[in-house]
Design an enzyme around this catalytic site. Sequence first.
Site, PDB file in Angstrom:
ATOM      1  CE  LYS A  22      37.858  46.392  48.754  1.00 37.88           C
ATOM      2  NZ  LYS A  22      37.378  45.319  47.856  1.00 37.88           N
ATOM      3  CG  ASN A  23      40.869  43.973  47.402  1.00 40.64           C
ATOM      4  OD1 ASN A  23      39.761  43.933  47.944  1.00 40.64           O
ATOM      5  ND2 ASN A  23      41.076  44.578  46.233  1.00 40.64           N
ATOM      6  NE  ARG A  94      34.684  37.703  41.434  1.00 41.67           N
ATOM      7  CZ  ARG A  94      34.280  36.705  40.689  1.00 41.67           C
ATOM      8  NH1 ARG A  94      33.041  36.595  40.326  1.00 41.67           N
ATOM      9  NH2 ARG A  94      35.137  35.794  40.281  1.00 41.67           N
ATOM     10  CB  CYS A 118      29.674  42.702  40.485  1.00 47.61           C
ATOM     11  SG  CYS A 118      31.328  42.936  39.895  1.00 47.61           S
ATOM     12  NE  ARG A 123      34.981  40.816  39.806  1.00 47.44           N
ATOM     13  CZ  ARG A 123      35.169  41.461  40.953  1.00 47.44           C
ATOM     14  NH1 ARG A 123      34.249  42.270  41.412  1.00 47.44           N
ATOM     15  NH2 ARG A 123      36.273  41.289  41.633  1.00 47.44           N
ATOM     16  N   PRO A 124      33.559  35.508  35.982  1.00 40.89           N
ATOM     17  CG  PRO A 124      34.346  34.473  34.049  1.00 40.89           C
ATOM     18  CD  PRO A 124      34.100  35.822  34.664  1.00 40.89           C
ATOM     19  CG  MET A 125      34.269  32.089  40.510  1.00 42.65           C
ATOM     20  SD  MET A 125      33.793  31.448  42.103  1.00 42.65           S
ATOM     21  CE  MET A 125      35.237  30.582  42.652  1.00 42.65           C
ATOM     22  CG  ASP A 126      37.049  30.659  33.572  1.00 41.55           C
ATOM     23  OD1 ASP A 126      36.662  31.737  34.066  1.00 41.55           O
ATOM     24  OD2 ASP A 126      37.963  30.604  32.724  1.00 41.55           O
ATOM     25  CG  ASP A 308      41.030  47.541  42.324  1.00 34.07           C
ATOM     26  OD1 ASP A 308      40.134  47.281  41.511  1.00 34.07           O
ATOM     27  OD2 ASP A 308      41.461  46.711  43.143  1.00 34.07           O
ATOM     28  CB  ILE A 330      41.525  44.197  34.835  1.00 28.66           C
ATOM     29  CG1 ILE A 330      43.007  44.600  34.783  1.00 28.66           C
ATOM     30  CG2 ILE A 330      41.302  43.067  35.831  1.00 28.66           C
ATOM     31  CD1 ILE A 330      43.971  43.507  34.409  1.00 28.66           C
ATOM     32  NE  ARG A 400      31.412  45.867  48.717  1.00 24.65           N
ATOM     33  CZ  ARG A 400      31.413  45.082  47.660  1.00 24.65           C
ATOM     34  NH1 ARG A 400      30.664  45.385  46.633  1.00 24.65           N
ATOM     35  NH2 ARG A 400      32.145  43.991  47.627  1.00 24.65           N
TER      36      ARG A 400
END
Length: 422
Positions: A22-23, A94, A118, A123-126, A308, A330, A400
């Site tokens: 998936k990823n 995401r 979530c 889970r920021p995007m910096d 995971d 994580i 998912r």
Amino acid sequence: MDSIIVTGNGPLNGQIPIAGAKNACLALMPATLLSEEPLTLTNAPRLSDIKTMTELLRSLGAEVTSMQNGQVQAMSSHNLATTRADYEIVRKMRASNLVLGPLLARAHHAEVSLPGGCAIGARPMDIHISALEAMGAQIELRDGYLHAKAPGGLKGAVHELRFASVGATENVVMAATLAKGTTVLKNAAREPEIVDLVQCLRKMGAQIEGEGSSTITIEGVDRLHGATHPVVTDRIELGTYMLAPAICGGEVELLGGRIELVEAFCEKLDQAGIAVEETANGLKVARRNGRVSAVDVVTEPFPGFPTDLQAQMMALMCTAEGTSVLEERIFENRFMHAPELVRMGAQIDVQGGIATVTGVDKLKGAPVMATDLRASVSLILAGLAAEGETIVNRVYHLDRGYERVEEKLRNVGAKIERVSGS
Ligand code: EPU
């Protein structure tokens, strides 16, 4: 909403085929935005997250078709319809943020909704933003959207990520393929999904070296072309199903499984008393003795123990002999399965990012609630080993990331069924 009913049914025996990752697929699909020629992915998993990425790419003007045989064809030959990744799609998944790098590279601007937090963390995007800014992008947050532009195009840069983020590495590598000059990305993530992405980009004509190590060097080129690429095996689906015979006893062969995808995980299984053997077609897993031994686990970026697989490993530890300590490094909130496992009779004490699990002889079936993808499957694994019936509610998370989960487990002897809800 559908539920899954699992009844403990003794040892499992047989074979389980492992799907494409998936990823990996979620990172490979946006790569279509980098070229006007068709990108064909084979071995793509049939999952709702892949449908969501299809929906997103279509909303941008790409043509995307998924075939029954697991082939995904994507093409964005003409002008994009928009460079805006809408909140309505991004909020569902995401990984939608993986269009940011490709859109900036291709169109020199992009508006991508911030995904928001979530269940497993903020889970920021910096990290994505700093890296793209180092390449000349100007990015500002307005109305919940990242408004990014790179007038004249992105420029190669030397940049070190503050943390080896998987998504940031993928975004930067894709963006850098069409940037002017050389990008050297330090402290890059080393996950197999990144190696897979780079291998595909290279088939498309990108000049990249160092994938799988923590420094990736990308020499920008003028254009990329089409390619056909098989999606790498899903190491998390693999690890999940490796735990089924570990928990229930029996012997299961995971078709397509490879040790190098799950090495740190296999080390822990070995310590717990689970035998993993390489076969011509994959990996064969069986429990060596009566009861598994408790082992401690710390989640880390690859090649460390994957976050995971932490929830699933916790399910195994619930009936292990002794006490195990699982440390989640994580994500800040990835123990939501613990209170559900406790409802099944597990003894778990969570303090911040550390869960201490004291093994019990037997879990007992109970109604439980799935809170995220990996939590859902950990409850199914626990249910397989429990006495009586476990009803896992809210299983949409499961769809998912796991295709045909009931069928795959039923084929090795599990008693599991899906009940459609309203
Ligand atoms: N982080 C930041 N800032 C950023 C990016 C990340 O602080 O800009 C933090 C995150 O909040 C998190 C940590 O860094 O605490 C790791 O995040 P990373 O960016 O590496 O993860 P991701 O790319 O968002 C992918 C997988 C996840 C998997 C993680 C870690 C995809 C689509 N998702 O997420 O998969 O857990 O890497 O390996 O590739 C799953 O499949 O169940 C899943 C959650």
